[in-house]
Write a protein that holds these residues in place. Structure first.
Motif, mmCIF file in Angstrom:
data_model
loop_
_atom_site.group_PDB
_atom_site.id
_atom_site.type_symbol
_atom_site.label_atom_id
_atom_site.label_comp_id
_atom_site.label_asym_id
_atom_site.label_seq_id
_atom_site.Cartn_x
_atom_site.Cartn_y
_atom_site.Cartn_z
ATOM 1 N N ASP A 98 -1.073 35.673 36.024
ATOM 2 C CA ASP A 98 -0.717 36.163 34.693
ATOM 3 C C ASP A 98 -0.566 35.045 33.665
ATOM 4 O O ASP A 98 -1.019 35.177 32.527
ATOM 5 N N ALA A 99 0.064 33.956 34.048
ATOM 6 C CA ALA A 99 0.255 32.848 33.094
ATOM 7 C C ALA A 99 -1.089 32.255 32.679
ATOM 8 O O ALA A 99 -1.343 32.022 31.494
ATOM 9 N N ASP A 100 -1.957 32.026 33.652
ATOM 10 C CA ASP A 100 -3.288 31.507 33.346
ATOM 11 C C ASP A 100 -4.067 32.500 32.480
ATOM 12 O O ASP A 100 -4.726 32.111 31.515
ATOM 13 N N TRP A 101 -3.968 33.770 32.810
ATOM 14 C CA TRP A 101 -4.691 34.814 32.069
ATOM 15 C C TRP A 101 -4.254 34.849 30.597
ATOM 16 O O TRP A 101 -5.097 34.957 29.709
ATOM 17 N N ARG A 102 -2.965 34.735 30.344
ATOM 18 C CA ARG A 102 -2.472 34.745 28.956
ATOM 19 C C ARG A 102 -3.016 33.540 28.178
ATOM 20 O O ARG A 102 -3.457 33.685 27.036
ATOM 21 N N ILE A 103 -2.987 32.370 28.787
ATOM 22 C CA ILE A 103 -3.499 31.163 28.128
ATOM 23 C C ILE A 103 -4.997 31.303 27.874
ATOM 24 O O ILE A 103 -5.492 30.989 26.790
ATOM 25 N N PHE A 104 -5.714 31.787 28.860
ATOM 26 C CA PHE A 104 -7.161 31.991 28.765
ATOM 27 C C PHE A 104 -7.515 32.980 27.656
ATOM 28 O O PHE A 104 -8.364 32.700 26.800
ATOM 29 N N GLN A 105 -6.865 34.122 27.632
ATOM 30 C CA GLN A 105 -7.159 35.144 26.624
ATOM 31 C C GLN A 105 -6.830 34.649 25.213
ATOM 32 O O GLN A 105 -7.571 34.921 24.266
ATOM 33 N N ALA A 106 -5.743 33.913 25.063
ATOM 34 C CA ALA A 106 -5.391 33.367 23.743
ATOM 35 C C ALA A 106 -6.460 32.392 23.271
ATOM 36 O O ALA A 106 -6.823 32.380 22.092
ATOM 37 N N ALA A 107 -6.973 31.575 24.176
ATOM 38 C CA ALA A 107 -8.038 30.629 23.815
ATOM 39 C C ALA A 107 -9.306 31.368 23.398
ATOM 40 O O ALA A 107 -9.970 30.993 22.420
ATOM 41 N N LEU A 108 -9.643 32.424 24.114
ATOM 42 C CA LEU A 108 -10.841 33.190 23.757
ATOM 43 C C LEU A 108 -10.665 33.907 22.420
ATOM 44 O O LEU A 108 -11.619 34.024 21.638
ATOM 45 N N ASP A 109 -9.457 34.368 22.134
ATOM 46 C CA ASP A 109 -9.181 35.013 20.849
ATOM 47 C C ASP A 109 -9.386 34.046 19.683
ATOM 48 O O ASP A 109 -9.782 34.459 18.597
ATOM 49 N N ARG A 110 -9.110 32.759 19.900
ATOM 50 C CA ARG A 110 -9.258 31.744 18.839
ATOM 51 C C ARG A 110 -10.689 31.229 18.710
ATOM 52 O O ARG A 110 -11.023 30.599 17.712
#
Length: 187
Positions: A28-40
């Motif tokens: 979950d922690a990795d997924w949140r960081i990953f998704q935030a990066a893709l959103d940017r």
């Protein structure tokens, strides 16, 4: 800026042999960081298998595939383009898509990660899941362990942080020296 993103097993694998993501790599922690990066990101680059398996939440996507000659709009996804690198350079694609600034987020699989070694990563965010064992899986890079491949292509680790203490998952940021000095620009 070209930025890679991967979470790997102890053996450096990003997926099982069949291309599926084992539960042991889901964090979950990795997924949140990953998704935030893709959103940017200005553009997300991935392989055909990932594009087919994971619905697009509205991000601009560039899908590596041999099914087209050059660059073509994806008839099934208005926010995606299909790209055959054998017939059009990455910089030509960026120009055609009107992308002259921002981050290009490269999310894999192996062939996509390998292709961008030749283009040059400015940064690579590599997460490690120490409880994940996938000895017969798909590697992050075909040329060996991800850390060795990244170092061999001019990147160096600039920091590692624990992102999930209970699972022991770490995230290491790798950077190209020219990026750290602010010298590399997108064409």
């Amino acid at each position: 800026m070209v930025e890679g993103h991967a979470i790997v097993s102890v053996e450096g694998m990003i997926a099982a042999r069949d291309g599926s993501m084992p539960q042991a790599l889901m964090n979950d922690a990795d997924w949140r960081i990953f998704q935030a990066a893709l959103d940017r990101a200005a553009l997300v680059v991935l392989g055909r298998l990932g594009h087919v398996r994971h619905a697009n939440p509205g991000r601009r996507r560039l899908v590596l595939t041999t099914s087209v000659a050059g660059l073509a709009a994806d008839p099934a996804d208005a926010r995606a383009h299909l790209w055959n690198p054998a017939h059009a350079t990455f910089y030509h694609v960026l120009e055609r898509l009107g992308i002259d600034a921002g981050t290009v987020a490269v999310t894999g699989g192996t062939g996509v990660f390998d292709h961008f070694l030749g283009i040059g990563y400015d940064r690579f965010l590599l997460s490690r899941a120490p409880a994940a064992h996938i000895p017969e899986g798909r590697p992050c890079f075909s040329g060996g362990p991800p850390e060795a491949v990244l170092a061999g292509h001019g990147l160096a680790p600039v920091g590692t942080r624990l992102i999930d203490a209970s699972a022991g998952v770490t995230l290491t940021t790798w950077r190209r020296a020219a990026v750290a000095a602010g010298r590399r620009q997108m064409p």
